[in-house]
Design a protein around this motif. Structure first.
Motif: not given
Ligand SMILES: [Zn+2]
Ligand SMILES: [Zn+2]
Length: 440
Positions: A81-83, A190-202, A95-100, A163-170
């Protein structure tokens, strides 16, 4: 809640326009509607694949920290999916990171991947035939807690949101964790940094339960219990059973401790605020009727639904055990091994997100009573505001409805698209309604 100057300017210009044009909903609300419609359409389109993933994972369960095949499937899917993908996080975690395509906050979504040492008895064509060595015996492995559904649902959510990546605000962070059933995969991730870079807001997560299909359950505050292991050793002085005055009887002392422990919950915990449980499930001491032994071992569990209650119960257990022992001239040693903390749904986040669930499940959204099982989603929710929901997978036929961990556990697959829509909707609604913080 500070809006960026750009958005403020946009809102002002809309307001100015509205003086001359017929009233239209603000552009942001229209955007959210488009995102929500996309979620519903894409979730329906991906459903056959979600069902196929779920059956494949169900037929090939793996125990905690051995989820190599499952993690491989997940990583391959996210990459397709390009994540951005990172594997081997906290063991077998992915851990996958999808940047909108638009700026905005960060949401984390979590699924647990492990099965249980249970031999499957459910009558489904994709039933597990996998076996493994467990504590020196050959046993079956089964997704008896339904984590196969969690993985397939979150893979589907990844497809929908990618599939909605282009319009995803975040940004969306996918947390596929190992070993929820033990020894725990959230804390090592968490000890391995799963919540860092970027840090989730929720962070959001779900669990399937044998509630009717169509049910989506939530709870504000403590939803699942903390689970701590209690070990007490009472030391007396050995003597003849016919001459108890010549020693110190640890059996009588232990008996008083067992009874006394029950008064902590019934007399010292504010039960109108939060329930608690202290259970002694094992007692060992002595080996003959006319010999008073020198020690008694007791093993139990402590469950609470509020972090403050947890601290209080631990203190009171120690106080009671040590003082009852002292009153009998004995000594006692209390060990409390901390298990998973209370799974707390952030009250503000939960209140804010309930309408998203209602849009997905309508009157199927119910408030769940607190449950005394434990979940290591709690570690993520200790780090960032969290919301954990229950998804009903109970079939209409009551003979198919069994509790989690049963060898007959059965998940009605009609729940899968509801799960995909629930997590994807929470994500787009959270991203769309959040001001962008300055440090992003
Ligand atoms: Zn379980
Ligand atoms: Zn589970």
């Amino acid at each position: 809640m500070v809006r960026t100057p750009l958005r403020l300017a946009f809102a002002v210009s809309l307001f100015a326009l509205s003086a001359f044009a017929p009233l239209a909903p603000p552009a942001q609300a229209q955007d959210v509607d488009i995102l929500r419609r996309s979620v519903d359409e894409l979730a329906a389109a991906i459903n056959d694949e979600v069902v196929a993933w779920r059956r494949d994972i169900h037929a090939n369960p793996e125990l905690g920290m051995q989820e190599f095949r499952t993690a491989g499937l997940v990583a391959e899917h996210l990459e397709s999916l390009g994540i951005e993908v990172e594997t081997g996080v906290g063991g077998t975690g992915v851990v996958g990171v999808l940047r909108g395509g638009r700026p905005g906050p960060v949401v984390a979504l979590r699924a647990d991947m492990d099965g249980l040492p249970v031999t499957e008895m459910a009558d489904v064509p994709f039933a597990s035939r996998v076996t493994t060595q467990w504590q020196g015996r050959e046993v079956g492995v089964m997704h008896a807690c339904g984590h196969d559904n969690h993985v397939a649902i979150l893979m589907g959510v990844a497809s929908v949101l990618a599939s909605m990546r282009e319009t995803l605000p975040g940004t969306v962070k996918f947390l596929f964790q190992p070993a929820e059933e033990g020894p725990g995969g959230a804390a090592p991730m968490i000890a391995d940094g799963a919540l860092e870079d970027p840090r989730p807001d929720a962070v959001f997560g779900l669990h399937v339960f044998p509630m009717p299909v169509g049910t989506v359950a939530y709870r504000t505050g403590g939803m699942l219990a903390s689970s701590d292991a209690l070990r007490i050793v009472v030391r007396g002085i050995q003597t003849h059973g016919a001459m108890p005055w010549a020693g110190v009887d640890p059996i009588v002392t232990a008996s008083q401790i067992v009874v006394g422990l029950q008064s902590i919950v019934s007399r010292q915990v504010d039960l109108t605020d939060s329930p608690a449980i202290v259970t002694i499930g094992q007692i060992e001491g002595g080996n003959r009727g006319n010999i008073i032994p020198d020690t008694v071992l007791m093993i139990g569990t402590i469950r609470t639904l509020n972090p403050d209650t947890r601290t209080l119960v631990h203190e009171r257990v120690r106080r009671l055990v040590e003082n009852v022992a002292e009153a009998n001239g004995a000594e006692a040693e209390v060990t409390i091994n901390l298990g998973y903390p209370v799974t707390v749904n952030d009250p503000a986040l939960t209140t804010r997100m309930v309408p998203s669930l209602q849009r997905v499940a309508g009157e199927g959204v119910v408030v769940m009573p607190p449950a005394t099982g434990a979940e290591d989603f709690s570690y993520f929710a200790e780090e960032v505001p969290g919301m954990f929901i229950g998804l009903g997978v109970g079939a209409d036929d009551p003979s198919l409805v069994h509790p989690n961990h049963s060898p007959f556990f059965y998940a009605d697959e009609r729940a899968l698209p509801i799960g995909v829509r629930a997590l994807a909707s929470l994500t787009v609604d959270f991203l769309s309604s959040n001001p962008i913080s300055d440090d992003r």
